[in-house]
Scaffold this motif. Structure first.
Motif, short mmCIF file in Angstrom:
data_model
loop_
_atom_site.label_atom_id
_atom_site.label_comp_id
_atom_site.label_asym_id
_atom_site.label_seq_id
_atom_site.Cartn_x
_atom_site.Cartn_y
_atom_site.Cartn_z
N LEU A 6 -14.61 36.25 36.58
CA LEU A 6 -14.40 35.87 35.19
C LEU A 6 -14.99 36.92 34.25
CD1 LEU A 6 -13.26 33.72 33.32
CD2 LEU A 6 -15.43 32.50 33.49
N ARG A 7 -16.17 37.43 34.58
CA ARG A 7 -16.78 38.48 33.76
C ARG A 7 -15.91 39.74 33.77
NH1 ARG A 7 -21.93 39.45 31.79
NH2 ARG A 7 -22.85 37.73 32.98
N GLN A 8 -15.37 40.08 34.92
CA GLN A 8 -14.49 41.25 35.01
C GLN A 8 -13.24 41.08 34.16
OE1 GLN A 8 -13.66 41.83 39.18
NE2 GLN A 8 -15.82 42.07 39.71
N ARG A 9 -12.66 39.87 34.19
CA ARG A 9 -11.47 39.60 33.36
C ARG A 9 -11.81 39.71 31.88
NH1 ARG A 9 -7.75 41.37 35.21
NH2 ARG A 9 -9.33 42.41 36.46
N ALA A 10 -13.00 39.20 31.50
CA ALA A 10 -13.42 39.29 30.11
C ALA A 10 -13.65 40.74 29.70
CB ALA A 10 -14.70 38.47 29.90
N ASN A 11 -14.32 41.50 30.57
CA ASN A 11 -14.56 42.91 30.26
C ASN A 11 -13.25 43.67 30.07
OD1 ASN A 11 -17.31 42.45 30.44
ND2 ASN A 11 -17.52 43.30 32.49
N ALA A 12 -12.27 43.36 30.93
CA ALA A 12 -10.98 44.02 30.83
C ALA A 12 -10.29 43.72 29.50
CB ALA A 12 -10.08 43.61 32.00
N ALA A 13 -10.62 42.56 28.92
CA ALA A 13 -10.05 42.16 27.63
C ALA A 13 -10.91 42.61 26.46
CB ALA A 13 -9.86 40.65 27.59
N GLY A 14 -11.95 43.41 26.74
CA GLY A 14 -12.80 43.93 25.67
C GLY A 14 -13.92 43.01 25.25
N ILE A 15 -14.22 41.99 26.05
CA ILE A 15 -15.27 41.03 25.72
C ILE A 15 -16.47 41.27 26.63
CG2 ILE A 15 -15.84 38.57 25.59
CD1 ILE A 15 -12.77 38.09 25.32
N ARG A 16 -17.66 41.37 26.05
CA ARG A 16 -18.88 41.64 26.81
C ARG A 16 -19.84 40.46 26.66
NH1 ARG A 16 -15.78 44.93 28.09
NH2 ARG A 16 -15.99 47.20 28.23
N PRO A 17 -19.69 39.43 27.47
CA PRO A 17 -20.51 38.23 27.30
C PRO A 17 -21.97 38.47 27.67
CG PRO A 17 -19.16 38.05 29.28
CD PRO A 17 -18.72 39.29 28.57
N ALA A 18 -22.86 37.79 26.96
CA ALA A 18 -24.29 37.86 27.29
C ALA A 18 -24.58 37.11 28.58
CB ALA A 18 -25.11 37.27 26.14
N ASP A 19 -23.77 36.10 28.88
CA ASP A 19 -23.92 35.34 30.12
C ASP A 19 -22.62 34.62 30.40
OD1 ASP A 19 -25.07 34.39 32.41
OD2 ASP A 19 -26.65 33.23 31.41
N VAL A 20 -22.47 34.11 31.64
CA VAL A 20 -21.27 33.38 32.05
C VAL A 20 -21.71 32.05 32.67
CG1 VAL A 20 -19.23 33.37 33.54
CG2 VAL A 20 -20.00 35.52 32.49
N ALA A 21 -21.01 30.99 32.31
CA ALA A 21 -21.29 29.67 32.88
C ALA A 21 -19.99 29.05 33.38
CB ALA A 21 -21.92 28.76 31.83
N LEU A 22 -20.09 28.21 34.41
CA LEU A 22 -18.95 27.48 34.93
C LEU A 22 -19.24 26.00 34.85
CD1 LEU A 22 -18.15 29.55 38.17
CD2 LEU A 22 -17.09 29.77 35.91
N VAL A 23 -18.33 25.23 34.25
CA VAL A 23 -18.55 23.80 34.09
C VAL A 23 -17.25 23.03 34.29
CG1 VAL A 23 -20.35 24.23 32.35
CG2 VAL A 23 -18.01 23.74 31.60
N SER A 24 -17.39 21.74 34.42
CA SER A 24 -16.27 20.82 34.27
C SER A 24 -16.68 19.83 33.20
CB SER A 24 -15.95 20.08 35.56
OG SER A 24 -15.05 19.02 35.30
N ALA A 25 -16.10 19.98 32.02
CA ALA A 25 -16.41 19.05 30.94
C ALA A 25 -15.96 17.64 31.29
CB ALA A 25 -15.76 19.52 29.64
N LYS A 26 -14.84 17.54 31.98
CA LYS A 26 -14.29 16.23 32.32
C LYS A 26 -15.21 15.44 33.24
CE LYS A 26 -10.31 14.09 34.62
NZ LYS A 26 -9.05 14.33 35.36
N SER A 27 -15.77 16.10 34.26
CA SER A 27 -16.61 15.40 35.23
C SER A 27 -18.10 15.62 34.98
CB SER A 27 -16.27 15.87 36.65
OG SER A 27 -16.58 17.25 36.81
N ASN A 28 -18.43 16.31 33.89
CA ASN A 28 -19.82 16.56 33.51
C ASN A 28 -20.54 17.48 34.50
OD1 ASN A 28 -21.83 16.23 31.55
ND2 ASN A 28 -22.80 14.55 32.65
N GLN A 29 -19.80 18.24 35.27
CA GLN A 29 -20.38 19.15 36.26
C GLN A 29 -21.00 20.36 35.58
OE1 GLN A 29 -17.48 20.34 39.16
NE2 GLN A 29 -18.90 21.63 40.33
N ASN A 30 -22.27 20.62 35.86
CA ASN A 30 -23.01 21.79 35.38
C ASN A 30 -23.26 21.79 33.87
OD1 ASN A 30 -22.96 22.69 38.01
ND2 ASN A 30 -21.47 24.33 37.66
N VAL A 31 -23.01 20.67 33.18
CA VAL A 31 -23.23 20.65 31.73
C VAL A 31 -24.72 20.76 31.40
CG1 VAL A 31 -22.96 19.29 29.60
CG2 VAL A 31 -21.08 19.43 31.25
#
Length: 379
Positions: free
Chosen positions: A135-160
């Motif tokens: 995901l970070r690589q895809r963002a970088n390819a689009a010109g976006i340099r995130p300070a951090d990356v998180a993975l969640v499921s808002a629907k199931s409250n996973q990793n929120v």
């Protein structure tokens, strides 16, 4: 300054807590319309919803609105001059469709926390560390340099919970703006945050329909700052804009995807309902092709030479969606050919992807205006 038709209560303009639109009682065809009786009831219990949000929440009906794409972008561009943390939500299942290459035009120099939502629909065999890196690589390819990356499921409250910790660390006492394109689950994620903080469930209106949030919605934080849910940027190329709510249920994954492997010879075709098509055009042998799409989406295999005639005969009937009543208005399928030199994914934006081996020629078809892309294999 308030406008003459703004509803004011205790000195404040009243906004719909579902979508953020200013509430008004005069024009039922405009944003924020609420019948006076419903407004009085909402003011009494502290929860005012416009009629559009009420019908969406209770009957899953969507009402056309007058807010334009330019209006959405104007609202987002105001973030540029703030000193804040940007929580940028993308759909893991439709990364290319939910990335905005010009993001920093709207957020300025503020730090970006990239959040991949809908983790629950990815196959359990996928390592989250690999998805984060990808995901970070895809963002970088689009010109976006995130300070951090998180993975969640808002629907199931996973990793929120972990996400809230990352937000608190990165915001360092600043406001937080949640941004993204339509239909990536921003408002669902905000609802989870509100639920954890206050116990209130589903305060903000959510649905499968694009563009549910119409204005900025402010959620106060304990330190006097706020989390702001912003309107989703409209992506006209998303499949969601071409299908009705009933049809969207057939193509939008709501549960963990079960990969489907098809052994294809050259010159064979797969139809994904009537919304997409995949051709194994040429290669040296039979190969396995793995589909990552909604589990209930109908897939039909046929010969390439017959495929076009087969589609014209059966779209809207055997091949759905689109349904029979919407076939006449559904865009034609446009062909995109690819030759692979390594294991790759053919991405049908908003529908999913097909993993293909190296050394083959394939073609993906999607409705006119919907992008078909190739990327390094995610799995």
């Amino acid at each position: 300054m308030t406008e003459t038709n703004d509803v004011v209560f205790e000195g404040q303009v009243v906004h719909c807590i579902g979508c953020g639109a200013k509430v008004q009682t005069e024009d039922k065809d405009q944003l924020g319309y609420t019948p006076q009786s419903a407004l009085d009831k909402g003011l009494a219990n502290g929860e005012v919803y416009c009629q559009r949000c009420f019908r969406l929440r209770h009957y899953n009906e969507i009402t056309p609105v007058s807010l334009t794409d330019d209006d959405f972008l104007k609202l987002l561009s105001q973030i540029r001059d703030t000193n804040s943390l940007i929580v940028y939500v993308v759909d893991i299942f439709d990364v290319n469709g939910s990335l905005i290459p010009g993001l920093h035009r709207f957020v300025g120099n503020n730090d970006v926390l990239l959040v991949g939502n809908k983790l629950d629909i990815l196959p359990n065999s996928i390592k989250t560390s690999k998805v984060k890196d990808w995901l970070r690589q895809r963002a970088n390819a689009a010109g976006i340099r995130p300070a951090d990356v998180a993975l969640v499921s808002a629907k199931s409250n996973q990793n929120v919970d972990q996400l809230l910790g990352q937000i608190d660390k990165l915001r360092d006492g600043k406001d937080v703006y949640v941004v993204g394109v339509t239909n990536v689950g921003k408002s669902t994620l905000i609802n989870q945050i509100i639920k954890q903080a206050t116990g209130i469930k589903e305060l903000i209106t959510t649905s499968r329909f694009p563009g549910t949030t119409l204005d900025q919605i402010n959620i106060p934080l304990d330190d006097g700052q706020k989390i702001v849910d912003t309107p989703g940027i409209i992506q006209p190329e998303q499949v969601a804009h071409l299908l009705s709510g009933k049809e969207l249920k057939l193509v939008t994954p709501n549960k963990t995807i079960k990969p489907r492997v098809y052994q294809l010879n050259p010159a064979q075709t797969l139809f994904l309902g009537g919304v997409a098509r995949f051709d194994y055009v040429a290669g040296d042998a039979k190969h396995g092709f793995t589909l990552y799409v909604e589990n209930n989406l109908f897939v039909h295999r046929t010969k390439l030479e017959n495929a076009t005639n087969f589609y014209e005969k059966h779209v809207g009937e055997m091949l759905t969606p689109p349904t029979a009543e919407n076939v006449a208005d559904f865009p034609k399928l446009v062909r995109h050919e690819f030759k692979t030199d390594k294991k790759s994914d053919i991405v049908l934006e908003g529908l999913g992807w097909i993993t293909v081996p190296a050394g083959v020629t394939v073609a993906g078809y999607a409705p006119e205006g919907v992008a078909v892309l190739i990327r390094p294999a995610m799995i």
